[in-house]
Motif scaffolding. Structure first.
Motif, PDB file in Angstrom:
ATOM      1  N   GLN A  97       6.857  -1.416  14.924  1.00  0.00           N
ATOM      2  CA  GLN A  97       6.879  -0.058  14.371  1.00  0.00           C
ATOM      3  C   GLN A  97       5.611   0.704  14.723  1.00  0.00           C
ATOM      4  O   GLN A  97       5.648   1.903  15.015  1.00  0.00           O
ATOM      5  CB  GLN A  97       7.006  -0.107  12.834  1.00  0.00           C
ATOM      6  CG  GLN A  97       8.373  -0.462  12.297  1.00  0.00           C
ATOM      7  CD  GLN A  97       8.379  -0.424  10.778  1.00  0.00           C
ATOM      8  OE1 GLN A  97       7.978  -1.377  10.117  1.00  0.00           O
ATOM      9  NE2 GLN A  97       8.808   0.698  10.225  1.00  0.00           N
ATOM     10  N   LEU A  98       4.480  -0.001  14.681  1.00  0.00           N
ATOM     11  CA  LEU A  98       3.181   0.664  14.835  1.00  0.00           C
ATOM     12  C   LEU A  98       2.879   1.073  16.271  1.00  0.00           C
ATOM     13  O   LEU A  98       2.333   2.160  16.504  1.00  0.00           O
ATOM     14  CB  LEU A  98       2.072  -0.260  14.310  1.00  0.00           C
ATOM     15  CG  LEU A  98       0.642   0.289  14.406  1.00  0.00           C
ATOM     16  CD1 LEU A  98       0.481   1.505  13.503  1.00  0.00           C
ATOM     17  CD2 LEU A  98      -0.369  -0.796  14.040  1.00  0.00           C
ATOM     18  N   ILE A  99       3.210   0.235  17.238  1.00  0.00           N
ATOM     19  CA  ILE A  99       2.797   0.495  18.620  1.00  0.00           C
ATOM     20  C   ILE A  99       3.280   1.847  19.140  1.00  0.00           C
ATOM     21  O   ILE A  99       2.488   2.597  19.734  1.00  0.00           O
ATOM     22  CB  ILE A  99       3.235  -0.665  19.537  1.00  0.00           C
ATOM     23  CG1 ILE A  99       2.398  -1.912  19.236  1.00  0.00           C
ATOM     24  CG2 ILE A  99       3.065  -0.282  21.015  1.00  0.00           C
ATOM     25  CD1 ILE A  99       2.874  -3.162  19.919  1.00  0.00           C
ATOM     26  N   PRO A 100       4.535   2.228  18.948  1.00  0.00           N
ATOM     27  CA  PRO A 100       4.932   3.570  19.400  1.00  0.00           C
ATOM     28  C   PRO A 100       4.135   4.687  18.728  1.00  0.00           C
ATOM     29  O   PRO A 100       3.853   5.713  19.356  1.00  0.00           O
ATOM     30  CB  PRO A 100       6.411   3.644  19.017  1.00  0.00           C
ATOM     31  CG  PRO A 100       6.869   2.224  18.947  1.00  0.00           C
ATOM     32  CD  PRO A 100       5.702   1.468  18.420  1.00  0.00           C
TER      33      PRO A 100
ATOM     34  N   VAL B  60      -3.530   6.120  11.900  1.00  0.00           N
ATOM     35  CA  VAL B  60      -2.107   6.136  12.243  1.00  0.00           C
ATOM     36  C   VAL B  60      -1.300   5.470  11.131  1.00  0.00           C
ATOM     37  O   VAL B  60      -0.231   5.957  10.736  1.00  0.00           O
ATOM     38  CB  VAL B  60      -1.864   5.439  13.599  1.00  0.00           C
ATOM     39  CG1 VAL B  60      -0.376   5.409  13.927  1.00  0.00           C
ATOM     40  CG2 VAL B  60      -2.656   6.126  14.704  1.00  0.00           C
ATOM     41  N   VAL B  61      -1.817   4.356  10.619  1.00  0.00           N
ATOM     42  CA  VAL B  61      -1.142   3.668   9.514  1.00  0.00           C
ATOM     43  C   VAL B  61      -1.090   4.577   8.293  1.00  0.00           C
ATOM     44  O   VAL B  61      -0.041   4.712   7.640  1.00  0.00           O
ATOM     45  CB  VAL B  61      -1.869   2.353   9.171  1.00  0.00           C
ATOM     46  CG1 VAL B  61      -1.239   1.703   7.943  1.00  0.00           C
ATOM     47  CG2 VAL B  61      -1.827   1.398  10.362  1.00  0.00           C
ATOM     48  N   VAL B  62      -2.212   5.210   7.985  1.00  0.00           N
ATOM     49  CA  VAL B  62      -2.274   6.082   6.813  1.00  0.00           C
ATOM     50  C   VAL B  62      -1.258   7.220   6.922  1.00  0.00           C
ATOM     51  O   VAL B  62      -0.563   7.563   5.959  1.00  0.00           O
ATOM     52  CB  VAL B  62      -3.700   6.640   6.645  1.00  0.00           C
ATOM     53  CG1 VAL B  62      -3.736   7.713   5.550  1.00  0.00           C
ATOM     54  CG2 VAL B  62      -4.675   5.518   6.322  1.00  0.00           C
ATOM     55  N   ASP B  63      -1.159   7.802   8.114  1.00  0.00           N
ATOM     56  CA  ASP B  63      -0.241   8.929   8.313  1.00  0.00           C
ATOM     57  C   ASP B  63       1.221   8.524   8.180  1.00  0.00           C
ATOM     58  O   ASP B  63       2.086   9.382   7.962  1.00  0.00           O
ATOM     59  CB  ASP B  63      -0.480   9.556   9.691  1.00  0.00           C
ATOM     60  CG  ASP B  63      -1.793  10.313   9.766  1.00  0.00           C
ATOM     61  OD1 ASP B  63      -2.402  10.549   8.708  1.00  0.00           O
ATOM     62  OD2 ASP B  63      -2.220  10.667  10.887  1.00  0.00           O
ATOM     63  N   HIS B  64       1.504   7.237   8.337  1.00  0.00           N
ATOM     64  CA  HIS B  64       2.895   6.767   8.274  1.00  0.00           C
ATOM     65  C   HIS B  64       3.062   5.672   7.226  1.00  0.00           C
ATOM     66  O   HIS B  64       3.963   4.827   7.338  1.00  0.00           O
ATOM     67  CB  HIS B  64       3.317   6.240   9.657  1.00  0.00           C
ATOM     68  CG  HIS B  64       3.289   7.276  10.732  1.00  0.00           C
ATOM     69  ND1 HIS B  64       4.345   8.114  10.994  1.00  0.00           N
ATOM     70  CD2 HIS B  64       2.303   7.619  11.609  1.00  0.00           C
ATOM     71  CE1 HIS B  64       4.025   8.931  11.994  1.00  0.00           C
ATOM     72  NE2 HIS B  64       2.796   8.657  12.376  1.00  0.00           N
ATOM     73  N   ILE B  65       2.210   5.685   6.191  1.00  0.00           N
ATOM     74  CA  ILE B  65       2.187   4.580   5.242  1.00  0.00           C
ATOM     75  C   ILE B  65       3.508   4.427   4.492  1.00  0.00           C
ATOM     76  O   ILE B  65       3.881   3.312   4.090  1.00  0.00           O
ATOM     77  CB  ILE B  65       1.009   4.751   4.250  1.00  0.00           C
ATOM     78  CG1 ILE B  65       0.724   3.436   3.524  1.00  0.00           C
ATOM     79  CG2 ILE B  65       1.269   5.885   3.278  1.00  0.00           C
ATOM     80  CD1 ILE B  65       0.274   2.312   4.412  1.00  0.00           C
ATOM     81  N   LYS B  66       4.250   5.509   4.317  1.00  0.00           N
ATOM     82  CA  LYS B  66       5.525   5.409   3.588  1.00  0.00           C
ATOM     83  C   LYS B  66       6.592   4.709   4.430  1.00  0.00           C
ATOM     84  O   LYS B  66       7.564   4.183   3.884  1.00  0.00           O
ATOM     85  CB  LYS B  66       5.993   6.797   3.174  1.00  0.00           C
ATOM     86  CG  LYS B  66       5.100   7.448   2.115  1.00  0.00           C
ATOM     87  CD  LYS B  66       5.623   8.809   1.688  1.00  0.00           C
ATOM     88  CE  LYS B  66       4.722   9.429   0.629  1.00  0.00           C
ATOM     89  NZ  LYS B  66       5.205  10.771   0.191  1.00  0.00           N
ATOM     90  N   GLU B  67       6.407   4.710   5.748  1.00  0.00           N
ATOM     91  CA  GLU B  67       7.384   4.077   6.636  1.00  0.00           C
ATOM     92  C   GLU B  67       7.048   2.619   6.915  1.00  0.00           C
ATOM     93  O   GLU B  67       7.910   1.848   7.349  1.00  0.00           O
ATOM     94  CB  GLU B  67       7.426   4.816   7.981  1.00  0.00           C
ATOM     95  CG  GLU B  67       7.608   6.325   7.869  1.00  0.00           C
ATOM     96  CD  GLU B  67       7.185   7.037   9.147  1.00  0.00           C
ATOM     97  OE1 GLU B  67       7.313   6.423  10.228  1.00  0.00           O
ATOM     98  OE2 GLU B  67       6.706   8.178   9.054  1.00  0.00           O
ATOM     99  N   LEU B  68       5.791   2.233   6.689  1.00  0.00           N
ATOM    100  CA  LEU B  68       5.322   0.919   7.082  1.00  0.00           C
ATOM    101  C   LEU B  68       5.143   0.006   5.877  1.00  0.00           C
ATOM    102  O   LEU B  68       4.618   0.423   4.846  1.00  0.00           O
ATOM    103  CB  LEU B  68       3.987   1.044   7.827  1.00  0.00           C
ATOM    104  CG  LEU B  68       4.008   1.873   9.121  1.00  0.00           C
ATOM    105  CD1 LEU B  68       2.588   2.123   9.623  1.00  0.00           C
ATOM    106  CD2 LEU B  68       4.826   1.166  10.199  1.00  0.00           C
TER     107      LEU B  68
ATOM    108  N   ILE C  70       0.847  -1.184   0.000  1.00  0.00           N
ATOM    109  CA  ILE C  70       0.000   0.000   0.000  1.00  0.00           C
ATOM    110  C   ILE C  70       0.886   1.237   0.000  1.00  0.00           C
ATOM    111  O   ILE C  70       1.767   1.392   0.846  1.00  0.00           O
ATOM    112  CB  ILE C  70      -0.944   0.014   1.225  1.00  0.00           C
ATOM    113  CG1 ILE C  70      -1.850  -1.222   1.204  1.00  0.00           C
ATOM    114  CG2 ILE C  70      -1.790   1.280   1.242  1.00  0.00           C
ATOM    115  CD1 ILE C  70      -2.669  -1.405   2.471  1.00  0.00           C
ATOM    116  N   THR C  71       0.631   2.127  -0.940  1.00  0.00           N
ATOM    117  CA  THR C  71       1.445   3.343  -1.066  1.00  0.00           C
ATOM    118  C   THR C  71       0.687   4.597  -0.635  1.00  0.00           C
ATOM    119  O   THR C  71       1.310   5.597  -0.277  1.00  0.00           O
ATOM    120  CB  THR C  71       1.937   3.514  -2.507  1.00  0.00           C
ATOM    121  OG1 THR C  71       0.790   3.499  -3.392  1.00  0.00           O
ATOM    122  CG2 THR C  71       2.881   2.387  -2.889  1.00  0.00           C
ATOM    123  N   SER C  72      -0.623   4.565  -0.718  1.00  0.00           N
ATOM    124  CA  SER C  72      -1.411   5.722  -0.275  1.00  0.00           C
ATOM    125  C   SER C  72      -2.840   5.279   0.006  1.00  0.00           C
ATOM    126  O   SER C  72      -3.303   4.257  -0.515  1.00  0.00           O
ATOM    127  CB  SER C  72      -1.402   6.849  -1.314  1.00  0.00           C
ATOM    128  OG  SER C  72      -2.076   6.460  -2.487  1.00  0.00           O
TER     129      SER C  72
END
Length: 595
Positions: free
Chosen positions: A239-242, A261-269, A213-215
């Protein structure tokens, strides 16, 4: 997603799987699958059977799979399910049946079939209803104390330790999964995705060629969307819990979904789409969708409220449409429904209200005031159960407690009621009500109010003084909150919800209206003068202030009792208790007790 792991898992689950079947299962081209098979042979994850030519999973392949073994599952089941009223007034959404099987049980059984038995259910609303699952399926329950005030970000925050360092499924109790999509091994974090044609309000996904998923954007058309369960690998969760913890403690995130939270950091996850075929995953958006899917709910919902409406109107349940939850009141629950193009409200008394409210008395009040034409149009009232069906006024609005013109109209209606000469056999006695709530709160009021004995003594002083006055007694509403005054589209006014009404001093309605509206003393004075149509006498001021103090004291005790039942109303308890103390001080400072 680890593609070698997916290849190994496929042969673990089905040794006879072919390359073409693999391509279909993994949503990859045949050429890519053949390349992966060659890589797995080189890594000794697979070997070729010399007699049959089939691929076989090796010990090395099994060892490789161990890192992907699923440790357990978390099922969220804390929410109310407002779009499924009236069914969810009695039963949590996840415990509703689809084709005779409860949705949460279907998922638990599917997990068991995949060898996953470490299952925790996050509960909140009607949490006791899930207790039987402990014995039936050996699940664990975890209570989310914030289920009523926050969204599922808080749910995952409270369950975060279940995910830390573990490979875990994350399911929603009210999903219905047609074919078992769970596995003993999962090879990377994913979110179940389905394709939706046309416009959709779901969370739409974009991905790269490998399915990552990219966006994500809310709403779109002709798109793959987030839909159904998710799998969180240990690396992903670490990665997600913090990030969950950080978001939870930020102001303004109370109504967030954890997915935000996932959406806001999707490029890192590293989070992939797990594309599912049509008709595989169902998230019923409302009762109407469930009724279309399972015909049972069209005429045999086994729900008391639906059966009552059908009986009162002499129709089948399928004739009842556009069912919506109305904002739950402090005492009751209500839902709106449509029948033959007209809208109605069905009120369902909240748990324990039969202990607090005499429904026979309420029924008597409605019968008495009907000729006045000031209340809502009642089509059905049960004096035993408190069930009520009334006309819904399209375009009606509640009175604005801060609008002087509207409150003047409300005071005019109260004068009409008080001067009507209408009587009922019962009396509202505030001393008796205070004694009653004190009795059922015994042991709790001192815990919440350090100065309770002293304040109680002051309330006794006010009641004793009121008893010496020869005051008028008429039918009073008692619950004259601005929200109970309805302005109809034609500007006519209605006064609804007469649960506490009885014979009493009419000035109690002015006092109650003031404290319900969180009025200042100056605003109360203005309302009193508006009601009286003249400057109040010292006695009228004393009586109104005394009832404001006693009303605050009474409703503070009521709120204590409700908190014992698990219901909370923010700062309501404190505000009401302050009214009790402040209006007593006002009476003393102006020597009104000595009248």
């Amino acid at each position: 997603m680890d593609r070698y792991g997916l290849i190994c898992r496929s042969f673990y689950e089905n040794p006879d799987v072919t390359q073409r079947e693999l391509a279909s299962i993994l949503n990859l081209s045949l050429g890519t699958v053949n390349k992966l098979l060659g890589d797995c042979l080189e890594e000794a994850f697979l070997m070729t059977d010399m007699d049959t030519g089939k691929y076989l999973l090796t010990e090395q392949g099994l060892k490789y799979l161990e890192q992907f073994k699923v440790d357990g599952a978390v099922i969220t089941a804390a929410g109310f399910g407002s779009r499924f009223v009236p069914l969810t007034f009695e039963t949590p959404k996840g415990l509703l049946e689809v084709f005779g099987e409860r949705m949460i049980e279907r998922q638990i059984k599917q997990l068991h079939e995949a060898g996953i038995t470490d299952i925790t259910i996050i509960v909140g609303y009607l949490k006791e209803k899930f207790e039987y699952l402990i014995d039936k399926y050996q699940v664990k329950l975890l209570y989310n104390p914030e289920y009523a005030t926050k969204n599922n970000l808080a749910t995952i925050y409270h369950a975060r330790e279940l995910f830390r360092g573990r490979n875990m499924y994350l399911l929603v109790s009210d999903n219905w999964i047609r074919n078992n999509m769970y596995h003993k091994y999962e090879c990377g974090a994913w979110y179940s995705s389905v394709y939706m044609d046309g416009e959709t309000s779901e969370w739409c996904l974009s991905s790269n060629k490998k399915g990552r998923i990219t966006s994500v954007q809310v709403g779109g058309h002709d798109s793959w969307v987030m839909y159904g369960p998710a799998f969180l690998s240990r690396d992903f969760s670490n990665q997600l819990i913090p990030l969950i913890e950080e978001a939870y403690h930020q102001p303004g995130t109370e109504q967030w979904y954890w997915e935000q939270v996932v959406v806001d950091h999707i490029k890192e996850l590293d989070f992939s789409m797990n594309c599912q075929p049509a008709d595989q995953v169902y998230e019923f958006e409302n009762l109407e969708e469930l009724r279309l899917f399972d015909p049972k709910y069209q005429n045999h919902s086994d729900n008391a409220a639906m059966q009552l409406v059908a009986h009162v109107f002499n129709v089948k349940e399928e004739a009842i449409h556009n069912i919506r939850c109305l904002k739950s009141g402090m005492t009751n629950q209500s839902f709106l429904f449509e029948l033959d193009g007209k809208h109605y409200i069905c009120r369902i008394p909240g748990p324990g209200t039969e202990f607090l409210i005499n429904r026979k008395e309420e029924e008597a009040v409605y019968k008495a005031v009907t000729p006045l034409g000031i209340t809502e149009h009642i089509l059905y009232f049960d004096g035993k159960t408190g069930y009520k069906i009334a006309q819904y006024y399209e375009g009606a609005r509640n009175a604005d407690a801060k609008n002087p013109q509207e409150m003047a109209a409300c005071m005019e209606m109260l004068r009409k009621l008080h001067h009507s000469g209408v009587t009922v056999p019962h009396t509202f006695r505030i001393r008796e009500r205070i004694d009653f709530y004190e009795k059922i709160c015994r042991g709790h009021e001192e815990m919440l109010f350090e100065d309770y004995p002293a304040v109680r003594a002051r309330m006794n002083e006010l009641m004793d003084r009121l008893d010496t006055l020869e005051r008028p007694c008429c039918l009073s509403h008692i619950d004259s909150v601005a929200d109970n005054f309805l302005f109809l589209p034609d500007d006519s006014l209605r006064l609804i919800d007469w649960e506490y009404a009885g014979m009493c001093d009419p000035l109690i309605d002015i006092a109650m209206c003031s404290i319900y509206s969180y009025y200042s003393q100056e605003e109360l004075d203005h309302l009193l003068e508006e009601y009286l149509q003249h400057a109040p006498s010292d006695e009228e001021r004393f009586v109104t202030y005394a009832y404001a103090a006693l009303g605050g004291f009474l409703w503070a005790l009521w709120a204590v009792f409700k908190s014992m039942e698990g219901r909370e109303f923010g700062d309501y308890t404190i505000v009401m208790y302050r009214y009790a103390k402040n209006y007593y001080r006002k009476i003393v400072s102006e020597d009104l007790l000595k009248l």
